[in-house]
Motif scaffolding. Structure first.
Motif, PDB file in Angstrom:
ATOM      1  N   THR A 159      -8.552  -1.891  -7.678  1.00  0.00           N
ATOM      2  CA  THR A 159      -7.006  -1.559  -7.635  1.00  0.00           C
ATOM      3  C   THR A 159      -6.637  -2.134  -8.925  1.00  0.00           C
ATOM      4  OG1 THR A 159      -6.663  -3.906  -6.564  1.00  0.00           O
ATOM      5  CG2 THR A 159      -6.949  -2.016  -5.099  1.00  0.00           C
ATOM      6  N   LYS A 160      -7.606  -2.820  -9.697  1.00  0.00           N
ATOM      7  CA  LYS A 160      -6.944  -3.314 -10.980  1.00  0.00           C
ATOM      8  C   LYS A 160      -6.559  -2.246 -11.865  1.00  0.00           C
ATOM      9  CE  LYS A 160      -9.642  -6.450 -12.363  1.00  0.00           C
ATOM     10  NZ  LYS A 160     -10.855  -7.157 -12.929  1.00  0.00           N
ATOM     11  N   GLY A 161      -5.288  -2.573 -12.485  1.00  0.00           N
ATOM     12  CA  GLY A 161      -4.800  -1.537 -13.459  1.00  0.00           C
ATOM     13  C   GLY A 161      -3.747  -0.593 -12.511  1.00  0.00           C
ATOM     14  N   ARG A 162      -3.910  -0.677 -11.274  1.00  0.00           N
ATOM     15  CA  ARG A 162      -3.164   0.438 -10.614  1.00  0.00           C
ATOM     16  C   ARG A 162      -2.101  -0.173  -9.613  1.00  0.00           C
ATOM     17  NH1 ARG A 162      -5.201   3.418  -6.823  1.00  0.00           N
ATOM     18  NH2 ARG A 162      -6.901   2.186  -6.125  1.00  0.00           N
ATOM     19  N   PHE A 163      -2.393  -1.401  -8.935  1.00  0.00           N
ATOM     20  CA  PHE A 163      -1.545  -2.313  -8.322  1.00  0.00           C
ATOM     21  C   PHE A 163      -1.136  -3.523  -8.735  1.00  0.00           C
ATOM     22  CE2 PHE A 163      -3.799  -0.955  -3.803  1.00  0.00           C
ATOM     23  CZ  PHE A 163      -3.557   0.428  -4.132  1.00  0.00           C
ATOM     24  N   THR A 164       0.012  -3.837  -8.297  1.00  0.00           N
ATOM     25  CA  THR A 164       0.981  -5.074  -9.051  1.00  0.00           C
ATOM     26  C   THR A 164       1.402  -5.839  -8.035  1.00  0.00           C
ATOM     27  OG1 THR A 164       1.123  -4.078 -11.128  1.00  0.00           O
ATOM     28  CG2 THR A 164       2.492  -5.903 -10.579  1.00  0.00           C
ATOM     29  N   ILE A 165       0.869  -7.091  -7.840  1.00  0.00           N
ATOM     30  CA  ILE A 165       1.468  -7.908  -6.868  1.00  0.00           C
ATOM     31  C   ILE A 165       2.444  -8.858  -7.490  1.00  0.00           C
ATOM     32  CG2 ILE A 165      -0.304  -9.361  -7.172  1.00  0.00           C
ATOM     33  CD1 ILE A 165       0.091 -10.220  -3.968  1.00  0.00           C
ATOM     34  N   SER A 166       3.659  -9.219  -6.646  1.00  0.00           N
ATOM     35  CA  SER A 166       4.660 -10.039  -7.137  1.00  0.00           C
ATOM     36  C   SER A 166       5.236 -10.826  -5.908  1.00  0.00           C
ATOM     37  CB  SER A 166       5.779  -9.232  -8.096  1.00  0.00           C
ATOM     38  OG  SER A 166       6.503  -8.252  -7.387  1.00  0.00           O
TER      39      SER A 166
END
Length: 126
Positions: free
Chosen positions: A64-71
């Motif tokens: 998921t690196k580079g496609r998903f963002t958690i905040s």
């Protein structure tokens, strides 16, 4: 009693985007690392993103690196997962939870501190 409510799932085409939310109640939210997980029937749950308690550090597996963002929004007690460039293999039920800890590279250790929520289904297909 901690309750987790995931929402925002749905259907998307490959290359599309979805934004998930996880509302946390009954816990001092800011004191925990929180991770997003996903599960396909018959397979083990896998983590897809983690954000540590201070909110300043995030980590992702290669898938998921580079496609998903958690905040996270500590005031609202909500954790978000922005999913871009979706692939059919992202199809799964998505859950959030607090792992008991994390190891090298912020990989969450197995287990969960809170009862699992109902999850939210994400389906990626053309």
């Amino acid at each position: 009693q901690v309750q987790l409510v995931e929402s925002g799932g749905g259907s998307a085409q490959p290359g599309g985007s979805l934004s998930l939310s996880c509302e946390v109640s009954g816990a001092r939210f800011s004191g925990y690392a929180v991770a997003w997980y996903r599960q396909i029937p018959g397979k083990e749950r896998e983590w897809v993103a983690i954000i540590v308690a201070n909110g300043g550090t995030t980590a992702y597996p290669d898938s998921t690196k580079g496609r998903f963002t958690i905040s996270r929004d500590a005031q609202k007690n909500v954790v978000y997962l922005q999913m871009n460039s979706l692939k059919p293999e992202d199809t799964a039920a998505y859950y959030c939870n607090a792992p008991p800890g994390y190891g090298r590279g912020f990989v969450p250790v197995t287990g969960a501190l809170w009862p699992w929520g109902q999850g939210t289904q994400v389906t990626v297909s053309s």
